[in-house]
Motif scaffolding. Structure first.
Motif, PDB file in Angstrom:
ATOM      1  N   MET A   6       0.856  -1.194   0.000  1.00  0.00           N
ATOM      2  CA  MET A   6       0.000   0.000   0.000  1.00  0.00           C
ATOM      3  C   MET A   6       0.888   1.238   0.000  1.00  0.00           C
ATOM      4  O   MET A   6       2.088   1.140   0.202  1.00  0.00           O
ATOM      5  N   THR A   7       0.264   2.368  -0.226  1.00  0.00           N
ATOM      6  CA  THR A   7       1.014   3.620  -0.306  1.00  0.00           C
ATOM      7  C   THR A   7       1.523   4.034   1.072  1.00  0.00           C
ATOM      8  O   THR A   7       1.028   3.575   2.101  1.00  0.00           O
ATOM      9  N   ARG A   8       2.492   4.929   1.040  1.00  0.00           N
ATOM     10  CA  ARG A   8       3.019   5.485   2.300  1.00  0.00           C
ATOM     11  C   ARG A   8       1.908   6.176   3.087  1.00  0.00           C
ATOM     12  O   ARG A   8       1.869   6.102   4.303  1.00  0.00           O
ATOM     13  N   GLN A   9       1.029   6.867   2.373  1.00  0.00           N
ATOM     14  CA  GLN A   9      -0.063   7.581   3.035  1.00  0.00           C
ATOM     15  C   GLN A   9      -0.990   6.607   3.756  1.00  0.00           C
ATOM     16  O   GLN A   9      -1.448   6.880   4.870  1.00  0.00           O
ATOM     17  N   ALA A  10      -1.267   5.464   3.156  1.00  0.00           N
ATOM     18  CA  ALA A  10      -2.121   4.458   3.790  1.00  0.00           C
ATOM     19  C   ALA A  10      -1.444   3.870   5.021  1.00  0.00           C
ATOM     20  O   ALA A  10      -2.081   3.698   6.071  1.00  0.00           O
ATOM     21  N   VAL A  11      -0.160   3.576   4.917  1.00  0.00           N
ATOM     22  CA  VAL A  11       0.585   3.057   6.072  1.00  0.00           C
ATOM     23  C   VAL A  11       0.608   4.101   7.183  1.00  0.00           C
ATOM     24  O   VAL A  11       0.428   3.778   8.354  1.00  0.00           O
ATOM     25  N   THR A  12       0.793   5.367   6.819  1.00  0.00           N
ATOM     26  CA  THR A  12       0.791   6.449   7.810  1.00  0.00           C
ATOM     27  C   THR A  12      -0.542   6.514   8.536  1.00  0.00           C
ATOM     28  O   THR A  12      -0.581   6.700   9.761  1.00  0.00           O
ATOM     29  N   LYS A  13      -1.638   6.356   7.806  1.00  0.00           N
ATOM     30  CA  LYS A  13      -2.958   6.366   8.450  1.00  0.00           C
ATOM     31  C   LYS A  13      -3.104   5.219   9.444  1.00  0.00           C
ATOM     32  O   LYS A  13      -3.631   5.394  10.541  1.00  0.00           O
ATOM     33  N   HIS A  14      -2.618   4.042   9.064  1.00  0.00           N
ATOM     34  CA  HIS A  14      -2.668   2.903   9.978  1.00  0.00           C
ATOM     35  C   HIS A  14      -1.802   3.157  11.217  1.00  0.00           C
ATOM     36  O   HIS A  14      -2.217   2.867  12.345  1.00  0.00           O
ATOM     37  N   LEU A  15      -0.623   3.697  11.007  1.00  0.00           N
ATOM     38  CA  LEU A  15       0.258   3.982  12.140  1.00  0.00           C
ATOM     39  C   LEU A  15      -0.351   5.045  13.055  1.00  0.00           C
ATOM     40  O   LEU A  15      -0.215   4.958  14.290  1.00  0.00           O
ATOM     41  N   THR A  16      -1.018   6.033  12.487  1.00  0.00           N
ATOM     42  CA  THR A  16      -1.676   7.071  13.286  1.00  0.00           C
ATOM     43  C   THR A  16      -2.747   6.464  14.180  1.00  0.00           C
ATOM     44  O   THR A  16      -2.858   6.812  15.360  1.00  0.00           O
ATOM     45  N   LEU A  17      -3.505   5.532  13.632  1.00  0.00           N
ATOM     46  CA  LEU A  17      -4.532   4.865  14.433  1.00  0.00           C
ATOM     47  C   LEU A  17      -3.901   4.002  15.528  1.00  0.00           C
ATOM     48  O   LEU A  17      -4.384   3.962  16.660  1.00  0.00           O
ATOM     49  N   LEU A  18      -2.803   3.324  15.221  1.00  0.00           N
ATOM     50  CA  LEU A  18      -2.090   2.533  16.219  1.00  0.00           C
ATOM     51  C   LEU A  18      -1.506   3.415  17.317  1.00  0.00           C
ATOM     52  O   LEU A  18      -1.514   3.043  18.497  1.00  0.00           O
ATOM     53  N   GLU A  19      -1.026   4.586  16.936  1.00  0.00           N
ATOM     54  CA  GLU A  19      -0.523   5.537  17.932  1.00  0.00           C
ATOM     55  C   GLU A  19      -1.656   6.025  18.833  1.00  0.00           C
ATOM     56  O   GLU A  19      -1.483   6.127  20.048  1.00  0.00           O
ATOM     57  N   ALA A  20      -2.804   6.328  18.244  1.00  0.00           N
ATOM     58  CA  ALA A  20      -3.950   6.797  19.016  1.00  0.00           C
ATOM     59  C   ALA A  20      -4.420   5.743  20.019  1.00  0.00           C
ATOM     60  O   ALA A  20      -4.900   6.082  21.101  1.00  0.00           O
ATOM     61  N   ALA A  21      -4.254   4.472  19.672  1.00  0.00           N
ATOM     62  CA  ALA A  21      -4.618   3.381  20.571  1.00  0.00           C
ATOM     63  C   ALA A  21      -3.489   3.053  21.545  1.00  0.00           C
ATOM     64  O   ALA A  21      -3.612   2.142  22.360  1.00  0.00           O
ATOM     65  N   ASN A  22      -2.397   3.788  21.459  1.00  0.00           N
ATOM     66  CA  ASN A  22      -1.223   3.613  22.317  1.00  0.00           C
ATOM     67  C   ASN A  22      -0.531   2.263  22.097  1.00  0.00           C
ATOM     68  O   ASN A  22       0.144   1.761  22.981  1.00  0.00           O
ATOM     69  N   LEU A  23      -0.716   1.680  20.924  1.00  0.00           N
ATOM     70  CA  LEU A  23      -0.041   0.435  20.582  1.00  0.00           C
ATOM     71  C   LEU A  23       1.319   0.682  19.932  1.00  0.00           C
ATOM     72  O   LEU A  23       2.161  -0.212  19.899  1.00  0.00           O
ATOM     73  N   VAL A  24       1.495   1.882  19.417  1.00  0.00           N
ATOM     74  CA  VAL A  24       2.772   2.280  18.816  1.00  0.00           C
ATOM     75  C   VAL A  24       3.199   3.598  19.433  1.00  0.00           C
ATOM     76  O   VAL A  24       2.382   4.513  19.596  1.00  0.00           O
ATOM     77  N   VAL A  25       4.462   3.662  19.785  1.00  0.00           N
ATOM     78  CA  VAL A  25       5.050   4.885  20.341  1.00  0.00           C
ATOM     79  C   VAL A  25       6.106   5.370  19.359  1.00  0.00           C
ATOM     80  O   VAL A  25       6.873   4.572  18.818  1.00  0.00           O
ATOM     81  N   VAL A  26       6.130   6.676  19.148  1.00  0.00           N
ATOM     82  CA  VAL A  26       7.080   7.275  18.207  1.00  0.00           C
ATOM     83  C   VAL A  26       8.179   7.988  18.980  1.00  0.00           C
ATOM     84  O   VAL A  26       7.909   8.696  19.950  1.00  0.00           O
ATOM     85  N   VAL A  27       9.411   7.775  18.531  1.00  0.00           N
ATOM     86  CA  VAL A  27      10.570   8.452  19.110  1.00  0.00           C
ATOM     87  C   VAL A  27      11.351   9.063  17.956  1.00  0.00           C
ATOM     88  O   VAL A  27      11.657   8.382  16.975  1.00  0.00           O
ATOM     89  N   TRP A  28      11.607  10.339  18.083  1.00  0.00           N
ATOM     90  CA  TRP A  28      12.419  11.013  17.070  1.00  0.00           C
ATOM     91  C   TRP A  28      13.889  10.814  17.414  1.00  0.00           C
ATOM     92  O   TRP A  28      14.327  11.075  18.528  1.00  0.00           O
ATOM     93  N   HIS A  29      14.658  10.342  16.436  1.00  0.00           N
ATOM     94  CA  HIS A  29      16.101  10.172  16.574  1.00  0.00           C
ATOM     95  C   HIS A  29      16.732  11.028  15.490  1.00  0.00           C
ATOM     96  O   HIS A  29      16.890  10.590  14.345  1.00  0.00           O
ATOM     97  N   GLY A  30      17.030  12.272  15.838  1.00  0.00           N
ATOM     98  CA  GLY A  30      17.475  13.233  14.830  1.00  0.00           C
ATOM     99  C   GLY A  30      16.305  13.560  13.918  1.00  0.00           C
ATOM    100  O   GLY A  30      15.246  13.950  14.379  1.00  0.00           O
ATOM    101  N   ARG A  31      16.479  13.350  12.627  1.00  0.00           N
ATOM    102  CA  ARG A  31      15.391  13.592  11.673  1.00  0.00           C
ATOM    103  C   ARG A  31      14.589  12.333  11.382  1.00  0.00           C
ATOM    104  O   ARG A  31      13.643  12.361  10.608  1.00  0.00           O
ATOM    105  N   GLU A  32      14.985  11.227  11.999  1.00  0.00           N
ATOM    106  CA  GLU A  32      14.312   9.948  11.781  1.00  0.00           C
ATOM    107  C   GLU A  32      13.209   9.746  12.808  1.00  0.00           C
ATOM    108  O   GLU A  32      13.409   9.956  14.001  1.00  0.00           O
TER     109      GLU A  32
END
Length: 101
Positions: free
Chosen positions: A37-63
């Motif tokens: 699927m497209t990057r945009q679709a994966v981003t939407k899935h990740l956003t929903l996972l983040e909202a459910a607190n199943l995924v946590v995001v950590v910025w490492h520099g620009r990554e």
């Protein structure tokens, strides 16, 4: 818990969680490799996972790295699954005591 159940209902989101379980701390590009699927679709899935607190995001520099947070899944287990498992374990313990006694 509703957000967690909603997030887990989709097979693509479960696949993302499986990938993070296998190798935690992946970028969006790395996670896109596992889904057709497209990057945009994966981003939407990740956003929903983040909202459910199943995924946590950590910025490492620009990554932007994505990490699995299994705590909500453990809470589901504690609330919904473990109580159904308890009678079977009690029965096995009783059987063991009877056979040994």
């Amino acid at each position: 818990m509703d957000a967690v159940f909603k997030a887990l209902a989709d097979p693509s989101r479960r696949k993302l969680l499986d990938q993070l379980y296998a190798h935690n701390g992946q970028t969006l590009n790395e996670l896109c490799e596992y889904l057709d699927m497209t990057r945009q679709a994966v981003t939407k899935h990740l956003t929903l996972l983040e909202a459910a607190n199943l995924v946590v995001v950590v910025w490492h520099g620009r990554e932007k790295l994505h990490y699995l947070n299994a705590v909500p899944i453990q809470e589901i287990y504690d609330r919904w699954l473990s109580k159904y498992e308890r009678p079977q374990l009690d029965a096995l313990s009783q059987l063991k005591r009877n056979l040994e006694g």
